[in-house]
Each structure stands twice: as structure tokens, then as C-alpha cells.
Scaffold this motif. Structure first.
Motif, PDB file in Angstrom:
ATOM      1  N   ILE A   1       0.853  -1.181   0.000  1.00  0.00           N
ATOM      2  CA  ILE A   1       0.000   0.000   0.000  1.00  0.00           C
ATOM      3  C   ILE A   1       0.891   1.233   0.000  1.00  0.00           C
ATOM      4  N   SER A   2       0.678   2.101  -0.974  1.00  0.00           N
ATOM      5  CA  SER A   2       1.496   3.303  -1.045  1.00  0.00           C
ATOM      6  C   SER A   2       0.795   4.444  -0.309  1.00  0.00           C
ATOM      7  N   LYS A   3       1.544   5.126   0.499  1.00  0.00           N
ATOM      8  CA  LYS A   3       1.002   6.243   1.275  1.00  0.00           C
ATOM      9  C   LYS A   3       1.002   7.474   0.391  1.00  0.00           C
ATOM     10  N   LYS A   4      -0.161   8.101   0.245  1.00  0.00           N
ATOM     11  CA  LYS A   4      -0.286   9.313  -0.557  1.00  0.00           C
ATOM     12  C   LYS A   4      -0.258  10.517   0.373  1.00  0.00           C
ATOM     13  N   GLU A   5       0.641  11.432   0.083  1.00  0.00           N
ATOM     14  CA  GLU A   5       0.697  12.664   0.858  1.00  0.00           C
ATOM     15  C   GLU A   5       0.518  13.821  -0.105  1.00  0.00           C
ATOM     16  N   PHE A   6      -0.397  14.717   0.235  1.00  0.00           N
ATOM     17  CA  PHE A   6      -0.704  15.858  -0.616  1.00  0.00           C
ATOM     18  C   PHE A   6      -0.262  17.134   0.081  1.00  0.00           C
ATOM     19  N   VAL A   7       0.158  18.112  -0.727  1.00  0.00           N
ATOM     20  CA  VAL A   7       0.566  19.407  -0.188  1.00  0.00           C
ATOM     21  C   VAL A   7      -0.362  20.474  -0.738  1.00  0.00           C
ATOM     22  N   GLU A   8      -0.444  21.593  -0.042  1.00  0.00           N
ATOM     23  CA  GLU A   8      -1.328  22.674  -0.468  1.00  0.00           C
ATOM     24  C   GLU A   8      -0.871  23.219  -1.822  1.00  0.00           C
TER      25      GLU A   8
ATOM     26  N   GLN B   1      -7.596  21.548  -6.898  1.00  0.00           N
ATOM     27  CA  GLN B   1      -6.414  22.001  -6.175  1.00  0.00           C
ATOM     28  C   GLN B   1      -6.611  21.753  -4.695  1.00  0.00           C
ATOM     29  N   VAL B   2      -5.554  21.323  -4.032  1.00  0.00           N
ATOM     30  CA  VAL B   2      -5.598  21.065  -2.593  1.00  0.00           C
ATOM     31  C   VAL B   2      -5.497  22.402  -1.873  1.00  0.00           C
ATOM     32  N   SER B   3      -6.488  22.684  -1.014  1.00  0.00           N
ATOM     33  CA  SER B   3      -6.443  23.927  -0.250  1.00  0.00           C
ATOM     34  C   SER B   3      -5.963  23.692   1.178  1.00  0.00           C
ATOM     35  N   LYS B   4      -6.226  22.498   1.719  1.00  0.00           N
ATOM     36  CA  LYS B   4      -5.847  22.215   3.101  1.00  0.00           C
ATOM     37  C   LYS B   4      -5.773  20.710   3.299  1.00  0.00           C
ATOM     38  N   THR B   5      -4.821  20.267   4.098  1.00  0.00           N
ATOM     39  CA  THR B   5      -4.745  18.850   4.464  1.00  0.00           C
ATOM     40  C   THR B   5      -5.023  18.717   5.954  1.00  0.00           C
ATOM     41  N   PHE B   6      -5.708  17.664   6.311  1.00  0.00           N
ATOM     42  CA  PHE B   6      -6.074  17.390   7.698  1.00  0.00           C
ATOM     43  C   PHE B   6      -5.410  16.095   8.142  1.00  0.00           C
ATOM     44  N   PRO B   7      -5.341  15.850   9.459  1.00  0.00           N
ATOM     45  CA  PRO B   7      -4.771  14.580   9.911  1.00  0.00           C
ATOM     46  C   PRO B   7      -5.658  13.408   9.501  1.00  0.00           C
TER      47      PRO B   7
ATOM     48  N   LEU C   1      -8.306  10.391  -3.979  1.00  0.00           N
ATOM     49  CA  LEU C   1      -7.529  11.333  -4.782  1.00  0.00           C
ATOM     50  C   LEU C   1      -6.294  10.667  -5.348  1.00  0.00           C
ATOM     51  N   LYS C   2      -5.857  11.199  -6.491  1.00  0.00           N
ATOM     52  CA  LYS C   2      -4.552  10.821  -7.013  1.00  0.00           C
ATOM     53  C   LYS C   2      -3.927  12.060  -7.638  1.00  0.00           C
ATOM     54  N   PRO C   3      -2.602  12.129  -7.635  1.00  0.00           N
ATOM     55  CA  PRO C   3      -1.941  13.324  -8.171  1.00  0.00           C
ATOM     56  C   PRO C   3      -2.242  13.522  -9.654  1.00  0.00           C
TER      57      PRO C   3
END
Length: 141
Positions: free
Chosen positions: A56-63, A90-96, A117-119
């Protein structure tokens, strides 16, 4: 001959103590086989889970990052060639814990699960397309 076999079978059946012991041994053997099967199944499940979790790949998104949103409603009425991904957003905010707030020109900001989501990768822009005629290529020496 038939009489002797019939008599021997009767003798075995009359010995209740040995028949009870034999039955008890068979029950214990069956219980042992069942426990071995249970252990094998639990080992298989643990190994399969570890293998799956490792991939499983961890997806991390940035604003400010562009992403595509998976439209799960298209599963109900799928178009044959219709894409199930909508966007780009577009990503506006990421939450835990993986939730992300996204927005678009058409939609106000809303929260979605990060697994949906995917990039979005924008390709390189070509300044001027090049036209090549097949007739010119075939005539050249």
C-alpha cells in the motif's frame, strides 16, 4: 467362513471398553487435524495481510497541488469509455488521518478522503506542432 467373520464382528462390538477407547482416539485425532488446519489458515491470513500492507502506497498531498477525484457514483451507471476521475482540483488544506480539502473553479472547497484522490500530472506543453507529409518522406533519397 461367513459365520466366522460374523462371529468375529460380534465379538469386537461386544467389547464396549475397547470400542470407546478407539472412538476417543479418533475424536482426539480429528480435533488435532482441525487445530492444524486452523493454525495453517491463520498463518496464511497473517502472511497475506503483511504482503498486502507492504504494497500500500502512502499518498501525501501538499497545499496547491493538483489532484484528480475518483467519482464512485459512476460505478452504478458506468459509461463504457467514460473516465471515473474528475478534475483537476487544487488542494487547499490537508487534515490529519488522510482527509483533504479541495476546490475548483466550478465547486467551492469541500472535504474528501485522501484515498479518493490521485496526483494530477500536467504534461509538457508543445509550443508548435510539427507537420510532416508522408509524400515528402518517401521521395527523399
Amino acid at each position: 467362513m461367513e459365520h466366522r467373520t460374523h462371529w468375529a464382528i460380534k465379538q469386537i462390538n461386544f467389547d464396549l471398553h475397547s470400542a470407546g477407547e478407539q472412538r476417543l482416539l479418533e475424536l482426539h485425532e480429528l480435533e488435532e487435524l482441525k487445530m492444524n488446519a486452523y493454525d495453517s489458515a491463520s498463518l496464511y491470513k497473517a502472511r497475506t495481510k503483511a504482503w498486502h500492507d507492504a504494497r500500500i502506497s502512502k499518498k501525501e498531498f501538499v497545499e496547491g497541488q493538483k489532484v484528480l477525484l475518483y467519482n464512485s457514483r459512476l460505478k452504478l451507471f458506468p459509461g463504457k469509455l467514460r473516465s471515473r476521475w474528475s478534475g483537476p482540483f487544487q488542494v487547499s488544506k490537508t487534515f490529519p488521518y488522510g482527509s483533504v480539502e479541495i476546490f475548483n473553479d466550478k465547486y467551492p472547497p469541500f472535504k474528501v478522503n485522501g484515498q479518493r484522490l490521485k496526483p494530477y500530472y500536467e504534461g509538457q506543453l508543445i509550443e508548435k506542432p510539427e507537420n510532416l507529409s508522408l509524400i515528402d518522406v518517401s521521395k527523399s533519397p
